[in-house]
Scaffold this active site. Structure first.
Site, PDB file in Angstrom:
ATOM      1  N   HIS A 411       0.785  -1.132   0.072  1.00 40.01           N
ATOM      2  CA  HIS A 411      -0.044   0.095   0.110  1.00 40.01           C
ATOM      3  C   HIS A 411       0.804   1.352  -0.012  1.00 40.01           C
ATOM      4  O   HIS A 411       1.955   1.433   0.195  1.00 40.01           O
ATOM      5  CB  HIS A 411      -1.063  -0.017   1.098  1.00 40.01           C
ATOM      6  CG  HIS A 411      -0.227   0.252   2.405  1.00 40.01           C
ATOM      7  ND1 HIS A 411      -0.042   1.395   3.231  1.00 40.01           N
ATOM      8  CD2 HIS A 411       0.002  -0.885   3.394  1.00 40.01           C
ATOM      9  CE1 HIS A 411       0.486   1.214   4.401  1.00 40.01           C
ATOM     10  NE2 HIS A 411       0.667  -0.086   4.428  1.00 40.01           N
ATOM     11  N   CYS A 430       2.268  -4.538   7.327  1.00 35.83           N
ATOM     12  CA  CYS A 430       1.959  -4.276   5.544  1.00 35.83           C
ATOM     13  C   CYS A 430       3.195  -3.917   4.942  1.00 35.83           C
ATOM     14  O   CYS A 430       4.257  -3.475   5.900  1.00 35.83           O
ATOM     15  CB  CYS A 430       0.820  -3.534   5.376  1.00 35.83           C
ATOM     16  SG  CYS A 430      -0.818  -4.501   5.705  1.00 35.83           S
TER      17      CYS A 430
END
Length: 520
Positions: A411, A430
């Site tokens: 992301h 992440c």
């Protein structure tokens, strides 16, 4: 009676006759080859002891030796089944000693250190000593000793061949067994691959065929044999870097697709690969690890480091398929982050949630006035938190989605300062992208869909939009601390998660087990 029935009836006696002939032929051939055991061994060894050897006598002793040696074998059931199925025919003694095959095989075992493995694990010395007894016509004194030496050599050779070939083709260690956060499809040796080893007719050709030929492997192997020292490391630490990464290269977990995305955690880098070449690379920020200060070195480690104790924010190793992107994403804040960070901040500042665009939900219903809740006393598992799309959203303007059980994704991020640091293990797990729009272009290609993504990412009042990839893109998140770059220069990276230490500890444990078994 029909014509077909007549044909079937008339054909039956012929079939029965042929079946009987075939069965008798197989049995007679088998019996003939087994009945010649003593004469054949005498002819090969010139030792009169073997004249009285019979298949039945050998089988009786073989069974006892096999039962006694089971504790020393890595795959006792498979080896037992192999010899039981062959009526205990000594295939290595009969077919591979006197043409030099077994000696050649043992010499491969002796050079196992060229692969970062200890030769003692493959018992080359013991095999050669037994072979020497068969070639010395006075070394074996009686028939019982002959039977036992045949059985020992067969079992020892079979076990070492399986262990050696499995190590070179699949690696010594199963990464799934030692790493808590390893979710990459990795093929391991099975009965088919092991039996293939035992049935090889040309042992040298077979052993040559399983030598790793990956250019990366050969570069690391060359460096290991050269015995050099990397800058800032001891010779021992340099060798350990090479050994653990050669082991990783032996694992059957490599991308097979012509195009894929790959993230190397210790290098904090993402590459888009196409036909073996990187067509895009960028810096990434990965999950925080337990060894971010590199305190746990490869020189000094304890027994406890053989247990993988991942930090709660470590990025997992995995492979999956990127199936879609969400532009202007909503961040469904994990409960662990909500309780340890969001609620703590909200307790200190009643307007923190509204300033960050975070909505609160109770039993699936949005809470109208979350600032009225005393967050210092609120239940940690009663509420859910979601951050609306905005420039301050922790996921940035786009996230790349792929199925995994760790709830991680690639992301964007508004926190750009992390990309200026050398140590970029800073996220909650992440992978934050240095150039997410470039990745979108690489996976979607230029065109209307990519233009739609660019437009949506630039909007002032964005709405979350999910867009599926027309063709799913493989993604691999890996952990490699040493490799040869495009200039064939070896690159080393700190063991930020301590996974090299864990792997090396298990490799050493294999050696310790081998030494313990040898003393039994």
């Amino acid at each position: 009676m029909t014509i077909s029935a007549t044909i079937k009836r008339s054909a039956l006696p012929v079939f029965v006759f042929l079946f009987c002939v075939l069965t008798l032929t197989i049995q007679s051939c088998k019996k003939k080859s087994r009945s010649d055991l003593g004469a054949e061994l005498f002819k090969k060894t010139k030792n009169k002891v073997f004249k009285d050897a019979t298949p039945e006598g050998l089988a009786e002793v073989f069974k006892k030796v096999l039962a006694n040696d089971k504790a020393k074998l890595a795959n006792p059931k498979l080896i037992s089944s192999f010899y039981e199925g062959n009526d205990y025919d000594p295939v290595f003694v009969m077919d591979h000693i006197f043409n030099g095959d077994v000696d050649i095989t043992a010499s491969y075992f002796e050079k196992a250190n060229e692969h970062g493995l200890d030769p003692r694990m493959f018992k080359a010395d013991q095999i050669k000593q037994l072979v020497a007894k068969f070639k010395d016509k006075k070394a074996i004194k009686n028939l019982d000793e002959a039977y036992r030496d045949i059985a020992e050599l067969e079992i020892l050779t079979a076990n070492s061949l399986i262990n050696y070939s499995s190590a070179l083709e699949y690696g010594m260690i199963s990464p799934r067994k030692i790493y808590s956060r390893y979710f990459t499809a990795t093929k391991r040796p099975d009965s088919t691959s092991m039996l293939k080893t035992l049935r090889a007719t040309n042992l040298k050709a077979y052993l040559d065929s399983i030598q790793p030929k990956d250019p990366q492997y050969l570069m690391l192997q060359k460096a290991l044999l050269a015995g050099g020292t990397a800058k800032g490391m001891s010779k021992e630490e340099t060798q350990r870097y090479l050994v653990v990464n050669m082991e990783r290269l032996r694992w059957k977990n490599k991308p097979s697709q012509p195009e894929y995305v790959i993230v190397n955690i210790p290098d904090y880098r993402l590459d888009v690969m196409q036909n073996g070449k990187s067509i895009l690379n960028m810096k990434v920020v990965v999950g925080e690890g337990r060894n971010t200060d590199n305190d746990i070195s490869l020189v000094e480690y304890s027994e406890s480091d053989k247990i993988d104790r991942p930090f709660s924010r470590e990025t997992p190793q995995l492979n999956s398929m990127i199936h879609s992107v969400q532009v202007n994403p909503v961040w469904n804040i994990p409960q662990s982050i909500a309780s340890k960070e969001i609620m703590v901040e909200a307790a200190q500042d009643p307007y923190y949630l509204s300033n960050k665009g975070i909505d609160v939900y109770e039993n699936g219903k949005k809470v109208d006035d979350p600032e009225t809740i005393d967050w210092s006393k609120a239940s940690k598992d009663k509420y859910e938190f979601k951050q609306r799309p905005s420039d301050d959203n922790s996921l940035g303007k786009i996230k790349f989605l792929f199925n995994n059980n760790s709830s991680v994704y690639l992301h964007d991020t508004p926190a750009k300062s992390g990309f200026t640091k050398n140590m970029r293990a800073l996220s909650h797990g992440c992978v934050r992208l240095g150039d997410p729009q470039a990745l979108a272009k690489a996976v979607f290609g230029e065109g209307a869909t990519y233009n739609k993504i660019v437009k949506a990412m630039s909007e002032d009042n964005p709405e979350p939009t999910t867009i599926a990839l027309p063709k799913k893109m493989p993604v691999y998140i890996t952990y490699i601390t040493c490799w040869a770059d495009e200039n064939n220069t070896l690159q080393y990276r700190p063991d930020v998660y301590g996974l090299d230490v864990v792997l090396y500890g298990h490799l050493q444990k294999f050696l310790a087990n081998a030494e313990q078994i040898a003393s039994l």
